[in-house]
Enzyme design. Sequence first.
Site, short mmCIF file in Angstrom:
data_model
loop_
_atom_site.label_atom_id
_atom_site.label_comp_id
_atom_site.label_asym_id
_atom_site.label_seq_id
_atom_site.Cartn_x
_atom_site.Cartn_y
_atom_site.Cartn_z
N HIS A 58 0.82 -1.22 0.00
CA HIS A 58 0.00 0.00 0.00
C HIS A 58 0.85 1.26 0.00
O HIS A 58 0.50 2.25 0.64
CB HIS A 58 -0.95 0.02 1.22
CG HIS A 58 -2.19 -0.79 1.00
ND1 HIS A 58 -3.30 -0.30 0.35
CD2 HIS A 58 -2.48 -2.06 1.34
CE1 HIS A 58 -4.23 -1.24 0.30
NE2 HIS A 58 -3.76 -2.32 0.88
N ASP A 212 1.10 -3.56 -9.70
CA ASP A 212 0.74 -4.87 -10.25
C ASP A 212 1.02 -4.96 -11.73
O ASP A 212 1.56 -5.94 -12.24
CB ASP A 212 -0.76 -5.14 -10.03
CG ASP A 212 -1.13 -4.99 -8.58
OD1 ASP A 212 -0.21 -4.93 -7.75
OD2 ASP A 212 -2.33 -4.93 -8.29
P1 NG1 Z 1 -4.16 -6.26 -5.41
O1 NG1 Z 1 -5.48 -6.05 -4.82
O2 NG1 Z 1 -3.38 -7.31 -4.74
O3 NG1 Z 1 -4.26 -6.48 -6.88
C1 NG1 Z 1 -3.74 -3.66 -4.84
C2 NG1 Z 1 -3.37 -2.59 -5.87
C3 NG1 Z 1 -1.85 -2.33 -5.90
C4 NG1 Z 1 -1.32 -2.05 -4.52
C5 NG1 Z 1 -1.77 -3.17 -3.56
C6 NG1 Z 1 -1.38 -2.92 -2.14
C7 NG1 Z 1 -4.91 -2.70 -7.77
C8 NG1 Z 1 -5.07 -3.10 -9.17
N1 NG1 Z 1 -3.76 -3.02 -7.20
O4 NG1 Z 1 -3.29 -4.90 -5.26
O5 NG1 Z 1 -1.59 -1.26 -6.78
O6 NG1 Z 1 -1.72 -0.80 -4.06
O7 NG1 Z 1 -3.19 -3.35 -3.58
O8 NG1 Z 1 0.00 -2.82 -2.00
O9 NG1 Z 1 -5.79 -2.08 -7.20
MG MG Z 2 -6.09 -6.56 -8.39
#
Ligand code: NG1
Ligand code: MG
Length: 506
Positions: A58, A212
């Site tokens: 985060h 990601d």
């Molecule tokens: P997840 O939910 O694991 O795909 C999300 C965010 C990342 C990052 C992480 C926390 C999206 C697409 N991805 O990942 O950019 O902030 O949470 O580190 O929302």
């Molecule tokens: Mg995601």
Amino acid sequence: MNEPVPVVRNLEDLYPKDALESQEARLKHLKIRFSELYGRPPLFIARSPGRVNLIGEHIDYSLYEVLPMAIAADVLIAVSPVPRISQEDLNVHIANLNIEKFKPGKFSVPKDGNVEIDASTLQWTNYFKAGFSGAVDLLRKQNSRFSSCGMDVLVDGTVPAGGGLSSSAAFVCASALATLRANGSDKVPKKELVELAIVSERAVGVNSGGMDQAASVFSIRGDAVSISFSPALYAEPLPFPKTGPPITFMIAQSFVAADKHVAAPEQYNLRVVECTLAAEFLAAKLDLKLKTDSGPLGSSLRGLQNAYYESGRADQRSSAEEQVRVMLSLSDKLLDKHEGYTREEIASTLSMSVEALEQRFMTKFPIRAEHFHLGPRARHVFTEALRVQAFKQLLLNPPADADPVLLQKLGDILNESHTSSRDVYVHSCPEIDDMCEIAKGAGSYGGRVTGAGWGGSSVHLVPKDKVEAIKNAWEEKFYRKREPDITKEKLAEAVVVSEPGHGSMM
Ligand code: NG1
Ligand code: MG
């Protein structure tokens, strides 16, 4: 980092030789199902992997560096383009091999501009549309009269959805690549792809950072990847030490599904707003002007740090770590309201009305909250940014002849990160907290919630010879307790030992 996404001329090239065998049956099945469905074989297959974030949770949307790696699980999209021969309408047909869970969909190709995405409902095809739109935008920049061909598409994904391993970014990146190549574009710089995928994924309703998409596209087999966002997006491989005991990561799913869409206004999107407001609040208190930057809401905690140092109030030559430490102590001092800040309090500090505050920070992605916990959120971001640097330094300069010490030190940093996620940023969940404790009890060096959290997966650094013991401990003390007749297959899927995998291909 500016090289193009590799183009696959031969399906066998989708995987490195030693990984191909385990994928051959899957590729064959995908081709056969495609032909059955559309009456001809696919012309090509685009691929993008999921990722696990090792550390830096985060903080991507606050524009601090993160250290993820691609995993073997991925999204494959088999495609056959449908050229435009007359003025008649063209369609994109989208199907998924997992037809039970993901019902087929279709949309008509817009002659100008983008497809509509209804972010208020969670439809899996939205992610394809997001990647498609991003790709079309890119092609229209090169030729303003561009309009896409039609496409028949069949998707096969092995990244668990809602598992914190970024199935969404893998799908959006693969969809953009599928659309680009279907339209004859096969020289796609990785950086451009990542930038378009970050923006397009926001169309689905989550105000995401950029980790990601960058991890999915930039990863190189065998290495983690370090991704920074300020002053601009930059990625470079982070190799693991070549000597000493092997660095082994286990990834374990909690099977608590983090339903980002339903919960985003109180979880993910709220955190993005809290961090942005913390930056704005501190800037106001410090009488600094924030420049517009690439944070999801146009300003960020990293932007605050930059502004503070550019203003000449502290020595710009101090190390990156020192700068973050200074920000941490400022924010601890200035954001000390334990119970959080109300909209009124924040608006008054920013010299704006509550309506203007809501309009600027809470409209595009609505959120629900009475109190905004600016202090703890900023504290997590700054301390996590420091942990990322400490972790990276240990990997780059491992302490001489002190192998077990290295692994334990890395493990300690993961544990500290988890404590901060659990107590300060509050994005873990009791199940993941349990899994971390169980793993430590069975010999893991350390572990943490990975990805957005509130469910999803955890990542653990373990001694190679403890993998079985840790698996067994989870089976007995976690999975079977929650689900007494859990199948062998589900258990096998729940825990993987993942080597860093290779990035996107088209
Ligand atoms: P997840 O939910 O694991 O795909 C999300 C965010 C990342 C990052 C992480 C926390 C999206 C697409 N991805 O990942 O950019 O902030 O949470 O580190 O929302
Ligand atoms: Mg995601």
